[in-house]
Design a protein around this motif. Structure first.
Motif, mmCIF file in Angstrom:
data_model
loop_
_atom_site.group_PDB
_atom_site.id
_atom_site.type_symbol
_atom_site.label_atom_id
_atom_site.label_comp_id
_atom_site.label_asym_id
_atom_site.label_seq_id
_atom_site.Cartn_x
_atom_site.Cartn_y
_atom_site.Cartn_z
ATOM 1 N N PRO B 137 -5.156 -31.348 -7.825
ATOM 2 C CA PRO B 137 -5.012 -30.195 -8.699
ATOM 3 C C PRO B 137 -5.264 -28.918 -7.899
ATOM 4 O O PRO B 137 -5.983 -28.954 -6.897
ATOM 5 N N ALA B 155 -3.813 -33.050 -13.491
ATOM 6 C CA ALA B 155 -4.439 -33.739 -12.360
ATOM 7 C C ALA B 155 -4.127 -35.221 -12.521
ATOM 8 O O ALA B 155 -4.758 -35.912 -13.308
ATOM 9 N N LEU B 157 -4.535 -37.879 -10.746
ATOM 10 C CA LEU B 157 -5.531 -38.904 -10.432
ATOM 11 C C LEU B 157 -6.789 -38.796 -11.286
ATOM 12 O O LEU B 157 -7.713 -39.576 -11.149
ATOM 13 N N ALA B 158 -6.856 -37.789 -12.169
ATOM 14 C CA ALA B 158 -8.033 -37.673 -13.022
ATOM 15 C C ALA B 158 -7.664 -37.966 -14.465
ATOM 16 O O ALA B 158 -8.486 -37.840 -15.354
ATOM 17 N N GLU B 160 -6.337 -40.672 -17.203
ATOM 18 C CA GLU B 160 -6.173 -42.125 -17.316
ATOM 19 C C GLU B 160 -4.749 -42.516 -17.684
ATOM 20 O O GLU B 160 -4.332 -43.642 -17.441
ATOM 21 N N MET B 242 -7.589 -43.746 -3.127
ATOM 22 C CA MET B 242 -7.136 -42.613 -3.934
ATOM 23 C C MET B 242 -8.074 -42.292 -5.088
ATOM 24 O O MET B 242 -8.279 -41.131 -5.418
ATOM 25 N N THR B 243 -8.637 -43.318 -5.748
ATOM 26 C CA THR B 243 -9.441 -43.021 -6.940
ATOM 27 C C THR B 243 -10.758 -43.770 -6.983
ATOM 28 O O THR B 243 -11.599 -43.473 -7.827
ATOM 29 N N PRO B 247 -10.328 -42.467 -12.899
ATOM 30 C CA PRO B 247 -11.511 -41.984 -13.615
ATOM 31 C C PRO B 247 -12.057 -43.045 -14.567
ATOM 32 O O PRO B 247 -11.277 -43.745 -15.191
ATOM 33 N N TYR B 248 -13.338 -43.112 -14.662
ATOM 34 C CA TYR B 248 -14.100 -44.112 -15.415
ATOM 35 C C TYR B 248 -13.414 -45.475 -15.464
ATOM 36 O O TYR B 248 -13.243 -46.080 -16.521
#
Lengths: 410, 302
Positions: B137, B155, B157-158, B160, B242-243, B247-248
């Motif tokens: 981002p 974003a 990769l942020a 889900e 990458m992640t 996220p979570y």
């Protein structure tokens, strides 16, 4: 022929056992891979060599992340004489598996209970001490003094003032708080402080020790406070995609003028181009009036593996590490606070502020991922991250955490 | 002396034909058993224990598997694995398309071929980092593009909803290059006389491709599908880089979840990790068996 074979076998076996450690060689494994910790470690070793010229030191420096899995291998397979690790619950698995040496005698001999007073609790398991702490640092809210002055904001002392400050910054086009949660742990800092301020130290310790359900209304109350900052968008958007360092530029550029972080962030802020007088430090404000203020202060320590070959010199090393002189010198380079209360204090304004805050603190928490067992910490911080993205899912998140608690603390 | 040697060599002479292949195979068989076969059974064995890798093991029977059935994170990983499997197979037709496009005699075609092959040469870790920046981002190229087009800052990769798709897209980049190279070698082996004959009969374009070229590319297609399916099921490095599953936990896949539970900083549940590994192994077994059966059938017909 046979005797020759036996002789070579013996020689080979001898060479194998001896290659690991010569008499008087001290093998230290640690993870001081960043520049400042590395230099601090070098300072420490120089001092130790000057005090004990008969001991040769072999120092294996590991990469920070790799160390966490490497330590499990070398502790069981080929133990060094001294290892760096963290205190609190993070060392519990090693202590329980009998991989760390009990060093209570070192503490009594050198009268460390007084000198290292603030860290006694975090080094103790089953009434015994398992290592020597040498450094800690404060957590708190770092803020842009110049921007606060511009906006006419005074450093908030309580929750209402903090929320008001956020509102003002937001309406001026800024995001009040910088944060990057890709590595999850920065969320732990927020949860710690909100819980410590809403419910107090005892409740927080009971919760991280698994004695209180996550579905308790008191835990819910923590998230209600948190939501007051999440829902209006007071944290950087897209924080889940970035690491804590990636949020520093937003702080430096003034797009996000507050940052709840450990003191190590100051170095990164200065590297980003901020002057010392632009950065302010404030204690996390009061939420529930009358609850004594406890703080987060992660402690770093060295330990002796029970499989160490040179325990005698390892004890000498730990005893040296505990001295006020060694801790003073080391922490000067580290930019952190010495644990030994007879050490000389730093002149750095942030460390001075931190020292004052920690000295007057009601109690010290280690940090969510050190107070709670590793598995719970992972589940917890994942839940916190999800909450910071989707605050409306709070009930589902807490139920999931409660399920994890039921399994982990059996 | 002379009476003992012939007796020994007599045994060797009589069984030479039967023993020699085994002797040649022995080093391979020993290595394969120690490093592949035995660990498979060890993992299955460990999956019935509660074990932190340091202390004593406790036998808990099928409890790890029962826990899996009620584990949200496991279903997320399974769902993502299926998504990987389906979308990753796009690499096969895409690789074919690129190969057909590059299978021409134009000046400098070798350079273009190398450029297309390039992503397969670089490490997956580097691919992951490149795409992470691409998606980042605020300063990422793609984010900037999306922002100018839609005015929104997404974003990938942020979020889900997009995160797994974003990682698969990164994985497709080198995988397409791999399939392309398989097809390029296949195209080299095509019988030019058949193509010539087909052209004489008036076949061109799609019908030429469908009836003449593709059947001859059968072996290449088979290999491309095999490597792509296996690549999709064992996807790990890109997720990790990458992640980190976030996220979570929404971009986890089975192999990553296994690693997280068994070996990562916050895990060390060897038994539970082994149970996940066994499930993944079973899924892979289905595909591997299918491929082997098909290969055997092919050989029998040939």
């Amino acid at each position: 022929m046979i005797s020759f074979k036996a002789a070579t076998g013996l020689a080979l076996g001898y060479a194998l056992t001896m290659s690991a450690a010569f008499a008087g060689e001290l093998v230290i494994n640690s993870d001081q891979s960043d520049p400042a910790p590395k230099k601090a470690m070098e300072t420490l070793l120089e001092g130790f060599k000057a005090a004990h010229p008969d001991v040769t030191v072999k120092w294996n420096n590991f990469d920070h992340e790799g160390y966490k899995s490497a330590i499990r291998n070398f502790l069981t397979a080929d133990a060094p004489d001294v290892v760096a690790w963290y205190s609190g619950n993070r060392m519990a698995p090693f202590v329980k598996a009998g991989l760390f040496e009990d060093v209570t005698d070192l503490w009594t001999e050198n009268k460390l209970d007084d000198q290292l007073k603030s860290a006694v609790k975090s080094m103790e398991i089953d009434g015994k001490k398992w290592g020597i702490p040498y450094s800690y640092y404060q957590w708190g809210i770092y803020y842009r003094k110049d921007i606060f002055a511009e906006q006419g904001i005074t450093p908030p002392k309580n929750w209402a003032e903090l929320v008001a400050a956020c509102e003002k910054l937001k309406s001026a086009g800024m995001t009040p708080f910088a944060i990057g949660t890709k590595a999850l742990w920065p969320t732990g800092g927020w949860f710690d402080y909100l819980d410590l301020r809403v419910n107090g130290y005892e409740f927080h310790m009971d919760l991280t020790a698994g004695k209180v359900p996550y579905t308790d209304p008191k835990v819910k109350a923590v998230f209600e406070k948190w939501a007051e900052l999440v829902k209006p968008g007071y944290f950087l958007e897209n924080h889940a995609a970035i690491d804590w360092q990636d949020a520093i530029p937003q702080f430096v550029q003034g797009k996000a003028p507050m940052y709840l972080m450990g003191n190590f962030a100051v170095a990164a802020m200065k590297d980003g181009g901020l002057k010392e007088e632009q950065i302010g430090f404030l204690q996390f404000p009061e939420i529930t009036a009358g609850i004594p203020m406890a703080e987060d202060a992660p402690t770093e320590s060295f330990h002796i593996p029970s499989g160490a070959k040179n325990k005698e010199d390892a004890r000498k090393f730990l005893a040296y590490l505990a001295t006020p002189e060694a801790q003073t010198k080391m922490n000067e380079v580290l930019g952190q606070l010495p644990v030994n209360n007879q050490s000389a204090k730093s002149e750095d304004p942030f460390l001075k502020a931190g020292f004052e805050m920690l000295a007057n603190a009601y109690a010290l928490a280690q940090f969510y991922d050190r107070d709670a067992p590793a598995e719970m910490a992972k589940a917890g911080m994942e839940g916190f991250q999800q909450f910071m993205v989707k605050p409306d899912n709070v009930d589902a998140i807490l139920e999931r955490l409660e399920k994890a608690r039921g399994r982990i603390y059996k | 002396m002379s009476s003992t040697v012939p007796a020994a060599s007599g045994f060797w002479k009589r069984n030479q034909q039967r023993l020699a292949p085994w002797l040649f195979l022995a080093p391979g068989i020993i290595m394969f058993s120690i490093y592949v076969i035995i660990p498979i059974f060890q993992s299955i064995w460990i999956s019935f224990y509660d074990w932190d890798g340091l202390g004593p093991k406790t036998w808990i029977g099928a409890a790890n598997y029962v826990e899996l059935l009620d584990d949200e994170a496991f279903y997320t990983s399974l769902k993502n694995n299926i998504l990987w499997l389906v979308l990753y197979l796009l690499a096969v037709p895409a690789g074919l398309a690129v190969a057909l496009f590059l299978n021409q005699t134009v000046a400098g075609i070798r350079l273009y071929k190398s450029l297309f092959f390039f992503p397969f040469v670089i490490s997956q870790v580097v691919v992951g980092l490149i795409f992470t920046w691409f998606y980042a981002p605020d300063f990422g190229l793609l984010s900037a593009l999306i922002k100018t087009l839609t005015g929104q800052n997404i974003a990938i990769l942020a979020d889900e909803r997009y995160v797994t798709l974003g990682i698969i897209a990164a994985g497709l980049w080198p995988q397409i290059a791999y399939c392309m190279i398989l097809y390029l070698t296949g195209l080299n082996n095509i019988n030019p006389e058949q193509v010539e004959a087909a052209r004489m009969d008036g076949a061109r374009g799609w019908s030429l491709l469908w009836h003449i070229i593709l059947p001859q590319l059968g072996p290449a297609t088979f290999i491309a599908i095999v490597v792509t399916v296996i690549g999709a099921l064992r996807s790990f490095d890109l997720v990790s880089i990458m992640t980190d599953g976030g996220p979570y936990g929404s971009s986890r896949v089975l192999s990553f979840y296994m690693y997280e539970q068994a070996l990562s900083e916050y895990g060390y549940r060897m038994g539970y990790g082994a149970a996940i590994a066994v499930v993944l192994f079973m899924i892979m077994m289905v595909f591997i068996t299918l491929f082997i059966v098909r290969m055997l059938m092919r050989e029998r017909h040939a």
